[in-house]
Design an enzyme around this catalytic site. Structure first.
Site, short mmCIF file in Angstrom:
data_model
loop_
_atom_site.label_atom_id
_atom_site.label_comp_id
_atom_site.label_asym_id
_atom_site.label_seq_id
_atom_site.Cartn_x
_atom_site.Cartn_y
_atom_site.Cartn_z
N HIS A 1 -4.22 -3.81 -9.08
CA HIS A 1 -4.92 -2.60 -8.62
C HIS A 1 -6.36 -2.89 -8.24
O HIS A 1 -7.15 -1.98 -8.04
CB HIS A 1 -4.87 -1.52 -9.71
N VAL B 1 13.22 -2.64 -11.34
CA VAL B 1 14.47 -1.88 -11.26
C VAL B 1 15.59 -2.86 -10.89
O VAL B 1 15.54 -3.47 -9.82
CB VAL B 1 14.38 -0.78 -10.19
N HIS C 1 7.84 -2.94 -7.72
CA HIS C 1 8.80 -1.84 -7.88
C HIS C 1 10.23 -2.30 -7.66
O HIS C 1 11.16 -1.61 -8.07
CB HIS C 1 8.43 -0.70 -6.93
N ASP C 2 10.42 -3.42 -7.01
CA ASP C 2 11.76 -4.00 -6.89
C ASP C 2 12.16 -4.66 -8.20
O ASP C 2 13.24 -4.39 -8.75
CB ASP C 2 11.79 -5.01 -5.75
N SER D 1 16.72 -4.35 -4.12
CA SER D 1 17.37 -3.04 -4.09
C SER D 1 16.45 -1.94 -3.56
O SER D 1 16.92 -0.98 -2.93
CB SER D 1 17.89 -2.67 -5.48
N ASP E 1 -10.50 0.12 -5.97
CA ASP E 1 -11.75 -0.53 -6.36
C ASP E 1 -12.80 -0.19 -5.32
O ASP E 1 -12.70 -0.62 -4.16
CB ASP E 1 -11.55 -2.05 -6.46
N PRO F 1 6.95 2.47 -14.22
CA PRO F 1 5.66 2.82 -14.81
C PRO F 1 4.94 3.88 -13.97
O PRO F 1 4.93 3.81 -12.74
CB PRO F 1 4.90 1.48 -14.80
N THR G 1 -15.00 -3.74 -3.88
CA THR G 1 -14.37 -4.66 -2.92
C THR G 1 -12.92 -4.22 -2.71
O THR G 1 -11.99 -4.87 -3.21
CB THR G 1 -14.43 -6.13 -3.43
N ASN H 1 7.98 6.19 -5.76
CA ASN H 1 8.01 5.56 -4.44
C ASN H 1 7.85 6.54 -3.28
O ASN H 1 7.38 6.17 -2.22
CB ASN H 1 9.33 4.80 -4.25
N ASP I 1 -9.95 -9.69 -6.55
CA ASP I 1 -10.92 -10.31 -7.45
C ASP I 1 -10.82 -9.64 -8.82
O ASP I 1 -9.88 -8.88 -9.08
CB ASP I 1 -12.34 -10.22 -6.88
N GLY J 1 16.07 -5.78 -11.64
CA GLY J 1 15.63 -7.14 -11.44
C GLY J 1 15.24 -7.37 -9.98
O GLY J 1 15.32 -6.46 -9.14
N ARG K 1 3.04 -4.35 -4.11
CA ARG K 1 3.60 -3.22 -4.85
C ARG K 1 5.11 -3.12 -4.67
O ARG K 1 5.84 -2.76 -5.60
CB ARG K 1 2.91 -1.93 -4.40
#
Length: 321
Positions: free
Chosen positions: A206, A82, A78-79, A88, A233, A176, A236, A108, A241, A84, A74
């Protein structure tokens, strides 16, 4: 006729020089915007143990915190979304350097985690190869290793990113959201050169990890405190998966922004067929996920002399090197 030949030759030379200049300009833009200049062998000579060091630290962290692999991937998302893929997100507030951290934006704040593991990886790499491996590359490698350790695909990670020296709060505030409708998600991905297949594949991350109950479709049920963690999930939760897509088909996705890929009115002609495809074929999902991760990792990297190699991922160097 001789004069005409000389003119023709001069004109051709001029056209060739103009064309060459255009090609060089396009190549230069491509190197900065689309991952050109990155190479999986970038550290082979300067820090050959890079991958093994990153893997060892993550393995150790995973023993005491099963959530770490999902948390690390994640951070990479998220890097890259923003500024590229420039690390940051890892920067802390620094009044002296006029840096405001991206860690406190809504997407965040009290949610992004794993920064201590990134610190541990950086320390280990600095001990082995001082000033060589960037924090941006640590995030890219950590994402791939985390997925592979959780049973997902592996891929060859292009390397050679350098670290940014600024943050972008405006862009971080537009990450997002779990409540974005499908068309908003598609636009945010499209703005970064990512298509519907990339959207559906990357949302598949996710398939493991946890989320806070206030971000889910059902919100926090009676008796749950805000911030209570739920498995993304339920089948699992610590495995990478394709069960996530089966959850979507049954209307059981935890995040509204996941379920919209099937339920939104525009989904039928765009994302829904891809969801069904990945649900029925895990290898197809794995192949596309790996390709989309490489594509995302190539978003506007700093290379060459741009940026720096931070000694501490939380702060810019006082002296660039």
């Amino acid at each position: 006729m001789a004069a005409s030949s000389r003119f023709s030759l001069a004109a051709r030379c001029s056209l060739l020089l103009t064309a060459a200049a255009l090609v060089l300009m396009l190549l230069s833009r491509g190197a900065h915007g689309h991952g050109a200049g990155l190479s999986s062998s970038f550290y082979d000579g300067s820090c050959p143990g890079t991958h093994d060091i990153v893997r060892r630290v993550i393995q150790d962290a995973r023993v005491v915190d099963a959530r770490i692999p999902a948390s690390l991937i994640r951070l990479h998302f998220h890097d890259c979304f923003v500024n590229g893929c420039d690390g940051s997100l890892l920067l802390d507030d620094d009044l002296q350097a006029a840096i405001m951290t991206e860690k406190n934006v809504p997407a965040n704040n009290r949610s992004a985690r794993g920064f201590n593991v990134v610190d541990d990886i950086k320390r280990a790499l600095e001990n082995a190869c001082p000033g060589i491996v960037s924090c941006a590359d640590i995030l890219a490698l950590a994402a791939e290793i985390s997925v592979e350790l959780a049973g997902g695909p592996s891929w060859t990670v292009p390397l050679g990113r350098r670290d940014g020296t600024t943050t972008n709060i405006e862009s971080a505030n537009d990450l997002p959201s779990p409540f974005d409708p499908l068309e908003t998600l598609q636009e945010k991905f499209r703005n970064l050169g990512l298509d519907d297949t990339d959207l559906v594949a990357l949302q598949g991350a996710h398939t493991f990890g946890r989320t806070q109950c206030q971000f889910t479709q059902r919100n926090c049920t009676a008796g749950q405190r805000a911030g209570a963690l739920l498995n993304l999930d339920g089948v699992t939760p610590n495995m990478f998966d394709n069960k996530y897509y089966g959850n979507l088909l049954q209307g059981r996705a935890q995040l509204p922004s996941d379920q919209v890929m099937l339920s939104d009115p525009v989904a039928a002609a765009t994302t829904a067929p891809i969801v069904r495809r990945f649900s029925g074929n895990q290898q197809d999902f794995f192949k596309n996920f790996a390709a989309s991760m490489i594509k995302m990792g190539n978003i506007r990297p700093l290379t060459g002399r741009d940026g720096q190699i931070r000694k501490n991922c939380r702060m810019v160097n006082k002296k660039s090197y």
